[in-house]
Design an enzyme around this catalytic site. Structure first.
Site, PDB file in Angstrom:
ATOM      1  N   GLY A  18      48.440  43.076  60.983  1.00  0.00           N
ATOM      2  CA  GLY A  18      48.097  41.587  60.750  1.00  0.00           C
ATOM      3  C   GLY A  18      49.297  40.687  61.183  1.00  0.00           C
ATOM      4  N   GLU A 111      53.182  48.714  56.891  1.00  0.00           N
ATOM      5  CA  GLU A 111      53.295  50.316  56.286  1.00  0.00           C
ATOM      6  C   GLU A 111      52.402  51.059  57.561  1.00  0.00           C
ATOM      7  OE1 GLU A 111      49.279  50.478  53.522  1.00  0.00           O
ATOM      8  OE2 GLU A 111      50.329  52.073  53.723  1.00  0.00           O
ATOM      9  N   THR A 133      55.191  41.806  56.375  1.00  0.00           N
ATOM     10  CA  THR A 133      53.626  41.929  55.775  1.00  0.00           C
ATOM     11  C   THR A 133      53.530  40.664  54.824  1.00  0.00           C
ATOM     12  OG1 THR A 133      52.085  42.912  54.169  1.00  0.00           O
ATOM     13  CG2 THR A 133      54.247  43.750  54.195  1.00  0.00           C
ATOM     14  N   ILE A 134      52.495  39.957  54.833  1.00  0.00           N
ATOM     15  CA  ILE A 134      52.472  38.941  53.812  1.00  0.00           C
ATOM     16  C   ILE A 134      52.229  39.500  52.416  1.00  0.00           C
ATOM     17  CG2 ILE A 134      51.639  37.019  55.564  1.00  0.00           C
ATOM     18  CD1 ILE A 134      48.815  37.688  54.144  1.00  0.00           C
ATOM     19  N   ASP A 135      51.905  40.799  52.254  1.00  0.00           N
ATOM     20  CA  ASP A 135      51.650  41.481  51.254  1.00  0.00           C
ATOM     21  C   ASP A 135      52.654  41.856  50.311  1.00  0.00           C
ATOM     22  OD1 ASP A 135      48.890  41.319  52.088  1.00  0.00           O
ATOM     23  OD2 ASP A 135      48.803  43.250  52.783  1.00  0.00           O
ATOM     24  N   ARG A 170      35.129  22.458  35.347  1.00  0.00           N
ATOM     25  CA  ARG A 170      34.519  23.741  36.084  1.00  0.00           C
ATOM     26  C   ARG A 170      35.563  24.896  36.038  1.00  0.00           C
ATOM     27  NH1 ARG A 170      32.493  21.216  41.894  1.00  0.00           N
ATOM     28  NH2 ARG A 170      30.298  20.954  41.114  1.00  0.00           N
ATOM     29  N   MET A 177      44.917  37.223  49.274  1.00  0.00           N
ATOM     30  CA  MET A 177      44.855  38.214  49.943  1.00  0.00           C
ATOM     31  C   MET A 177      45.774  39.210  49.468  1.00  0.00           C
ATOM     32  SD  MET A 177      44.958  37.481  54.052  1.00  0.00           S
ATOM     33  CE  MET A 177      43.393  37.461  54.954  1.00  0.00           C
ATOM     34  N   ARG A 274      33.026  27.896  40.356  1.00  0.00           N
ATOM     35  CA  ARG A 274      32.930  27.817  41.992  1.00  0.00           C
ATOM     36  C   ARG A 274      33.956  29.033  42.318  1.00  0.00           C
ATOM     37  NH1 ARG A 274      29.082  25.266  40.962  1.00  0.00           N
ATOM     38  NH2 ARG A 274      28.612  23.395  42.045  1.00  0.00           N
ATOM     39  N   GLN A 282      46.329  32.081  54.572  1.00  0.00           N
ATOM     40  CA  GLN A 282      47.534  32.327  53.998  1.00  0.00           C
ATOM     41  C   GLN A 282      48.370  32.860  55.009  1.00  0.00           C
ATOM     42  OE1 GLN A 282      46.823  34.755  49.953  1.00  0.00           O
ATOM     43  NE2 GLN A 282      45.139  34.498  51.369  1.00  0.00           N
TER      44      GLN A 282
HETATM   45  O1  F6P Z   1      47.727  42.899  55.115  1.00  0.00           O
HETATM   46  C1  F6P Z   1      47.852  41.697  55.554  1.00  0.00           C
HETATM   47  C2  F6P Z   1      46.256  41.230  55.376  1.00  0.00           C
HETATM   48  O2  F6P Z   1      46.283  39.958  55.458  1.00  0.00           O
HETATM   49  C3  F6P Z   1      45.679  41.675  53.945  1.00  0.00           C
HETATM   50  O3  F6P Z   1      46.365  40.934  52.905  1.00  0.00           O
HETATM   51  C4  F6P Z   1      44.334  41.544  54.186  1.00  0.00           C
HETATM   52  O4  F6P Z   1      43.584  42.420  53.351  1.00  0.00           O
HETATM   53  C5  F6P Z   1      44.255  42.032  55.626  1.00  0.00           C
HETATM   54  O5  F6P Z   1      45.649  41.851  56.178  1.00  0.00           O
HETATM   55  C6  F6P Z   1      43.170  41.413  56.345  1.00  0.00           C
HETATM   56  O6  F6P Z   1      43.125  42.078  57.748  1.00  0.00           O
HETATM   57  P1  F6P Z   1      42.267  41.273  58.639  1.00  0.00           P
HETATM   58  O7  F6P Z   1      43.317  40.287  59.561  1.00  0.00           O
HETATM   59  O8  F6P Z   1      42.065  42.289  59.851  1.00  0.00           O
HETATM   60  O9  F6P Z   1      41.029  40.819  58.323  1.00  0.00           O
END
Ligand code: F6P
Length: 350
Positions: A18, A111, A133-135, A170, A177, A274, A282
């Site tokens: 990604g 990874e 990675t954004i994660d 609400r 993500m 909602r 993101q």
């Molecule tokens: O690993 C980065 C990430 O944005 C995750 O947070 C998310 O689950 C995944 O990639 C989404 O993948 P894609 O861009 O293939 O939909």
């Protein structure tokens, strides 16, 4: 060619997985440092797919990359192609590198991409990895670039949702993500003032969440925001789970928890709910200052490591230093949120 007419040594560079804001800053850092050290940098397009199909954009020159550190996405484009899932994939990668006259490779990715790089090193490829990675779930580095931009976006969204939730009395469930690591939800949830934060690291109890929401109402707090990781899981039997498809690296495509949770809470409490899925917003747009600088420093160090022959290693941020760590260790275990960090966040669930 150099001014003496001698052919320069070439480094192939690719971005995989990604996209993450900061990728272009890394590429720029690599190109500037590599040129200084006497190398050319060949841009491989579309991640590992480019090394299977021999797709590249030629040698990157300084002019081409001089301003790109401010831009999101990746000028080299990306894919989730896994050469180890393709017949003769690793062999083709090596043949392409040879045919392109590249003795060295820098793989920028998470990874999955770095896992492939690690295997290729064992297969004789002179590769160095750059963690992306954004994660923020890669081990052996304090932070990955992309994460800061992603939490800045998520924080803005969570913070802004307060006014609309408040106006309508609400509860809004925001899906963040992060796959199986809750870093983004944790930090954006704290910064954006979420009333409840749900992480993949710990199964949640819907009845507990409903109790917190009802208590808030009793105290005169007429609205709530729940920050839920896309990988958050309810306790067994509490909610139906979706059937999920897998990508080339065997990861399930997550999503849908916010919608299902909002429905369930409304049913159980009568509070109007909602949901909002932040999704690719993101990762979209230009990187923050932090990610521009981190990306730049990682890129410079990666080119330096190629020159020093530090293959099979990954550049990493440790404190404020950029260091080299073994790729093997970085891709071995996912870095998830420690219990104690989650406990800190729970102090504010009220
Ligand atoms: O690993 C980065 C990430 O944005 C995750 O947070 C998310 O689950 C995944 O990639 C989404 O993948 P894609 O861009 O293939 O939909």
């Amino acid at each position: 060619m150099s001014i003496t007419g001698e052919k320069k040594k070439q480094i192939a560079v690719l971005t995989g997985g990604g996209d993450a804001p900061g990728l272009n800053a890394v590429i720029r850092g690599i190109v500037f440092k590599a040129k200084k050290l006497g190398y050319d940098v060949l841009g491989i397009m579309d991640g590992w797919r480019g090394l299977l199909d021999s797709k590249h954009c030629g040698v990157l020159d300084l002019d081409q990359v001089s301003d790109i550190h401010m831009l999101g996405g990746t000028i080299l484009h990306t894919s989730r192609t896994n050469p180890y899932k393709i017949e003769d994939g690793p062999k083709k990668v090596k043949e392409t590198l040879k045919s392109l006259d590249c003795d060295f490779l820098i793989a920028i990715g998470g990874e999955d991409t770095l896992g492939v790089a690690n295997k290729l090193v064992k297969d004789g490829v002179n590769a160095v990895g750059v963690p992306k990675t954004i994660d923020n779930d890669l081990s052996e580095t304090d932070y990955t670039f992309g994460f800061n931009t992603a939490i800045t976006r998520a924080t803005e969204a969570i913070e802004n949702l307060h006014t609309t939730a408040k106006s309508h009395h609400r509860t809004i469930v925001v899906e963040v993500m992060g796959r199986h690591a809750g870093w983004m939800t944790l930090e954006a949830g704290i910064a954006g003032g979420a009333s409840v934060i749900l992480l993949p690291e710990e199964e949640f109890d819907i009845d507990e969440i409903c109790k917190i929401l009802k208590n808030r109402k009793k105290k005169g707090k007429n609205y709530s925001i729940i920050a839920a990781s896309e990988g958050a899981m309810p306790k067994k039997g509490q909610m139906e789970l979706q059937v999920q498809e897998k990508d080339a690296f065997g990861h399930v495509r997550l999503g849908g928890i916010a919608q299902r949770l909002a429905k369930e809470i409304e049913k159980k409490t009568g509070i109007e709910c909602r949901h909002v899925v932040l999704g690719h917003l993101q990762r979209a747009g230009n990187p923050t200052v932090f990610d521009r600088v981190l990306g730049t420093r990682l890129g410079i160090k990666a080119a330096d490591m190629i020159d020093k022959g530090e293959f099979g290693k990954m550049v990493a941020l440790k404190g404020t230093d950029i260091v080299a760590v073994p790729l093997e260790k970085a891709v071995g275990t996912l870095k998830t949120v420690p219990k104690q960090r989650y406990e800190e966040a729970k102090l504010f669930f009220e």
